[in-house]
Design an enzyme around this catalytic site. Structure first.
Site, PDB file in Angstrom:
ATOM      1  N   GLY A   1     -42.037 -24.714  -6.793  1.00  0.00           N
ATOM      2  CA  GLY A   1     -41.199 -23.990  -7.240  1.00  0.00           C
ATOM      3  C   GLY A   1     -42.084 -23.111  -8.431  1.00  0.00           C
ATOM      4  N   SER A  26     -44.089 -24.010  -2.840  1.00  0.00           N
ATOM      5  CA  SER A  26     -44.196 -22.617  -2.721  1.00  0.00           C
ATOM      6  C   SER A  26     -44.526 -21.997  -1.416  1.00  0.00           C
ATOM      7  CB  SER A  26     -45.256 -22.086  -3.897  1.00  0.00           C
ATOM      8  OG  SER A  26     -44.667 -22.536  -5.251  1.00  0.00           O
ATOM      9  N   GLU A  84     -38.799 -34.574  -7.323  1.00  0.00           N
ATOM     10  CA  GLU A  84     -37.729 -34.339  -8.277  1.00  0.00           C
ATOM     11  C   GLU A  84     -36.967 -35.495  -8.587  1.00  0.00           C
ATOM     12  OE1 GLU A  84     -36.097 -30.688  -6.492  1.00  0.00           O
ATOM     13  OE2 GLU A  84     -37.985 -29.654  -7.169  1.00  0.00           O
ATOM     14  N   GLU A  97     -46.391 -32.771  -1.111  1.00  0.00           N
ATOM     15  CA  GLU A  97     -45.827 -31.907  -1.914  1.00  0.00           C
ATOM     16  C   GLU A  97     -46.621 -32.031  -3.292  1.00  0.00           C
ATOM     17  OE1 GLU A  97     -41.873 -30.446  -0.582  1.00  0.00           O
ATOM     18  OE2 GLU A  97     -41.682 -31.910  -2.026  1.00  0.00           O
ATOM     19  N   ASN A 157     -35.435 -27.619   2.221  1.00  0.00           N
ATOM     20  CA  ASN A 157     -34.660 -28.398   1.209  1.00  0.00           C
ATOM     21  C   ASN A 157     -33.830 -27.179   0.173  1.00  0.00           C
ATOM     22  OD1 ASN A 157     -33.922 -29.977  -0.884  1.00  0.00           O
ATOM     23  ND2 ASN A 157     -36.013 -30.433  -1.331  1.00  0.00           N
ATOM     24  N   HIS A 170     -38.082 -37.564  -3.069  1.00  0.00           N
ATOM     25  CA  HIS A 170     -38.673 -36.060  -3.563  1.00  0.00           C
ATOM     26  C   HIS A 170     -39.226 -36.054  -4.849  1.00  0.00           C
ATOM     27  CE1 HIS A 170     -38.804 -32.092  -4.656  1.00  0.00           C
ATOM     28  NE2 HIS A 170     -38.920 -31.708  -3.448  1.00  0.00           N
ATOM     29  N   LYS A 204     -31.957 -28.193  -2.081  1.00  0.00           N
ATOM     30  CA  LYS A 204     -32.027 -28.620  -3.323  1.00  0.00           C
ATOM     31  C   LYS A 204     -30.459 -28.485  -3.836  1.00  0.00           C
ATOM     32  CE  LYS A 204     -36.715 -28.129  -4.046  1.00  0.00           C
ATOM     33  NZ  LYS A 204     -38.068 -27.996  -4.941  1.00  0.00           N
TER      34      LYS A 204
HETATM   35  P1  13P Z   1     -40.433 -24.745  -3.296  1.00  0.00           P
HETATM   36  O1  13P Z   1     -40.725 -24.072  -1.972  1.00  0.00           O
HETATM   37  O2  13P Z   1     -39.548 -24.088  -3.991  1.00  0.00           O
HETATM   38  O3  13P Z   1     -41.745 -24.815  -3.979  1.00  0.00           O
HETATM   39  O4  13P Z   1     -40.033 -26.285  -3.130  1.00  0.00           O
HETATM   40  C1  13P Z   1     -40.807 -27.068  -2.520  1.00  0.00           C
HETATM   41  C2  13P Z   1     -40.313 -28.414  -2.428  1.00  0.00           C
HETATM   42  O5  13P Z   1     -39.910 -29.156  -3.196  1.00  0.00           O
HETATM   43  C3  13P Z   1     -39.508 -28.881  -0.926  1.00  0.00           C
HETATM   44  O6  13P Z   1     -38.913 -30.080  -1.095  1.00  0.00           O
END
Ligand code: 13P
Length: 256
Positions: A172, A213, A96, A166, A9, A94, A11
């Site tokens: 992150g 992560s 976010e 997740e 992803n 997601h 982002k």
């Molecule tokens: P990270 O791998 O940066 O922690 O993000 C995970 C994520 O949100 C994938 O959709």
């Protein structure tokens, strides 16, 4: 046997030129991988260019979001028909998007139905916050997210869905869930609920990725867990050596 599936992803990262460079490098680095499904999810602006680079390769392309209506006066949105022109997958719900853009289990359900209607493979994200985790509410909360996402979805459609567990506190942050804890949450909050909504076979058919992560050094610990079928990778999917390392370490751990 569920086929492993690792997706990146990206982002809100990478201009079109940067996205193309990464896709070209991934295409070369991962050309020999045939035992798992792979995908990358660039921003909407880079979908077309990346889909050209990755056409007829072993790396699929996914959108990060879409609206549920086919067309209309919805400024700023892309529709499932538009996503489908450029992508085979779509990430839905997601954390976010839930946190910053007001998505709820209801909108996730509408988007999931739209994806299935248009033969896009949905990657539906679920996961609890740190506060919920510390309060011991993870199984109840994630279970409710699953019930909300799958409301009104028939069994044959449900089997086409990919889920990404997740934990929000692991995204992150460099802080991962313990693989055993993620595995237990997937079993108790996801597969048991799917079994209740559908049946055992459906619960065991649906693939569940872990996200939060993930990096080359920890992928093996997650992929060997019985309930974990792959990963949804954020930050480490932006560098070819990291994403390729994750894929290769997963394949080595699975001996595939
Ligand atoms: P990270 O791998 O940066 O922690 O993000 C995970 C994520 O949100 C994938 O959709």
């Amino acid at each position: 046997m569920r086929r492993p599936f690792i997706a990146g992803n990206w982002k809100m990262h990478k201009t079109v030129a940067e996205a193309v460079d990464l896709a070209v490098a991934l295409k070369a680095a991962l050309a020999d991988v045939s035992t798992m499904d792979l995908a990358v999810c660039p921003t909407a602006t880079a979908l077309e260019a990346v889909s050209h680079v990755l056409a007829r390769t072993n790396i699929g392309v996914g959108a990060q979001n879409m609206y549920w209506e086919d067309s209309g006066a919805y400024t700023g949105e892309i529709s499932p028909l538009m996503a489908k022109e450029l992508a085979a997958y779509v990430i839905i719900g997601h954390s976010e998007r839930r946190q910053y853009f007001g998505e709820t289990d209801t909108t996730v359900n509408l988007k999931l139905k739209a994806a299935l209607r248009h033969n896009l493979t949905p990657i539906v994200c679920i996961g609890e916050s740190l506060a919920q985790n510390e309060a011991g509410e993870t199984v109840a909360f994630v279970g409710a997210q699953i019930r909300g996402a799958f409301a009104g979805i028939a069994q044959d459609d449900a089997q086409k869905v990919v889920l990404a567990y997740e934990p929000i506190w692991a995204i992150g942050t460099g802080r991962t869930a313990m693989p055993e804890d993620a595995d237990r949450t997937i079993r108790e909050a996801i597969r048991n609920v799917l079994c209740d909504l559908y049946d055992q076979a459906t619960a065991e058919t649906i693939r569940v990725q872990y996200g939060g992560s993930v990096k080359p050094s920890n992928m093996a610990d997650f992929i060997v867990m019985p309930e974990i079928d792959g990963a949804l990778v954020g930050g480490a999917s932006l560098k070819v050596e990291d994403f390729a390392g994750i894929v290769k370490n997963a394949a080595a751990a699975l001996k595939v």
